[in-house]
Design a protein around this motif. Structure first.
Motif, PDB file in Angstrom:
ATOM      1  N   HIS A 230      10.690 -12.118   3.748  1.00  0.00           N
ATOM      2  CA  HIS A 230       9.614 -11.231   4.194  1.00  0.00           C
ATOM      3  C   HIS A 230       8.282 -11.640   3.579  1.00  0.00           C
ATOM      4  O   HIS A 230       7.247 -11.567   4.216  1.00  0.00           O
ATOM      5  CB  HIS A 230       9.933  -9.772   3.835  1.00  0.00           C
ATOM      6  N   CYS A 254      13.086  -1.897   3.010  1.00  0.00           N
ATOM      7  CA  CYS A 254      11.983  -2.829   3.273  1.00  0.00           C
ATOM      8  C   CYS A 254      10.704  -2.000   3.381  1.00  0.00           C
ATOM      9  O   CYS A 254      10.617  -1.048   4.143  1.00  0.00           O
ATOM     10  CB  CYS A 254      12.225  -3.589   4.575  1.00  0.00           C
ATOM     11  N   GLY A 255       9.694  -2.354   2.566  1.00  0.00           N
ATOM     12  CA  GLY A 255       8.428  -1.616   2.582  1.00  0.00           C
ATOM     13  C   GLY A 255       7.338  -2.371   3.317  1.00  0.00           C
ATOM     14  O   GLY A 255       6.163  -2.015   3.225  1.00  0.00           O
ATOM     15  N   CYS A 256       7.695  -3.429   4.048  1.00  0.00           N
ATOM     16  CA  CYS A 256       6.699  -4.208   4.785  1.00  0.00           C
ATOM     17  C   CYS A 256       6.155  -3.378   5.955  1.00  0.00           C
ATOM     18  O   CYS A 256       6.809  -2.457   6.430  1.00  0.00           O
ATOM     19  CB  CYS A 256       7.326  -5.498   5.312  1.00  0.00           C
TER      20      CYS A 256
HETATM   21 ZN   LIG Z   1      10.188  -6.275   3.772  1.00  0.00          ZN
END
Ligand SMILES: [Zn+2]
Length: 273
Positions: A230, A254-256
């Motif tokens: 990522h 996932c903090g994207c």
């Molecule tokens: Zn991510």
């Protein structure tokens, strides 16, 4: 009728080659609100386990009469019924949480659009446009709350029946029960953070596509524990029609984010060979 924001920007005499919206990051308050709903179930199991159930367990151990395990089972059945009624009262609150998050996101999205383009979408966007997106996440959370509850019930049941078989002292059983509740609590907090993130990530996509934005910039989370794959995507432009195997915010924790991206570079400026 779907909106064509890029066309509106072109007509307004745009000279920029690309426009990006600021990313929309879910606040802790949004995930805390969701966590509180999960905690109501966990706290109810805590009361059941460390209340009458533990008293009955202690009495069972003291007497060890034939039908005492049935009393323990009876108390667990009562607990299950209490929780079933509690869940019925939590589900409307879960839908209300979805309404709050949608409104919060819509304000952020139209604010970001206004800053980036000068075009005000506030009166154009409606909650109805994203009913399915919100509904899918609420349905998922209904299933997850039920699962957290079933898991807590399973652990509590295992502890007391194993305790009866092994004649474990009440004090030790109480400690095991407290640990089981703490595990459910920790899992609930993780789920709430993840689910708040997933709902806002789904809304990012829904709103961008709704206004005719067909590309996004991958914004890496900057988390301590990140996925190298990522991080490698950070700053890349992707088409919503042909995105990577997983979307920003889709995989567990996932903090994207997907940052709205509009390119006006049609290639006419580039020197030809
Ligand atoms: Zn991510």
């Amino acid at each position: 009728m779907p909106l064509d924001l890029p066309a509106m920007i072109r007509r307004s005499g745009n000279r920029r080659k690309a426009i990006t919206f600021r990313p929309i990051k879910p606040t802790k308050a949004l995930s805390d609100d969701l966590a509180r709903l999960y905690m109501r179930v966990v706290s109810a199991w805590q009361q059941i386990a460390l209340g009458r159930l533990l008293d009955i367990y202690a009495a069972t151990l003291a007497q060890m009469t034939k039908d005492s395990p049935q009393d323990v089972q009876g108390e667990l059945d009562l607990g299950e019924e209490t929780i079933r009624r509690l869940l019925v009262s939590i589900f409307p609150d879960l839908r209300r949480w979805g309404v709050v998050v949608e409104e919060w996101h819509r304000n952020r999205f139209s604010g970001a659009a206004l800053t980036a383009t000068g075009i005000d979408l506030a009166t154009v966007l409606s909650p109805v446009d994203v009913t399915e997106t919100v509904g899918a996440v609420i349905a998922r959370n209904v299933a997850l709350i039920k699962d957290v509850s079933a898991e807590a019930q399973g652990r509590i049941s295992d502890i007391v029946f194993r305790g009866i078989t092994q004649r474990t002292p009440s004090r030790k059983v109480a400690k095991e029960l407290r640990e089981a509740v703490a595990m459910s609590r920790r899992r609930s907090l993780l789920i709430a953070t993840d689910q708040a993130n997933k709902l806002t990530a789904s809304l990012d996509r829904a709103r961008q596509e709704e206004v005719g934005i067909d590309q996004f910039l991958w914004r890496h989370s900057g988390k301590v524990h990140y996925r190298p794959a990522h991080k490698a995507r950070d700053g890349n432009v992707y088409d919503w029609a042909a995105p990577p195997a997983d979307l920003p915010g889709q995989l567990p924790f996932c903090g994207c984010r997907a940052q709205a991206y509009i390119s006006f570079d049609d290639g006419t400026d580039s020197p030809s060979a």
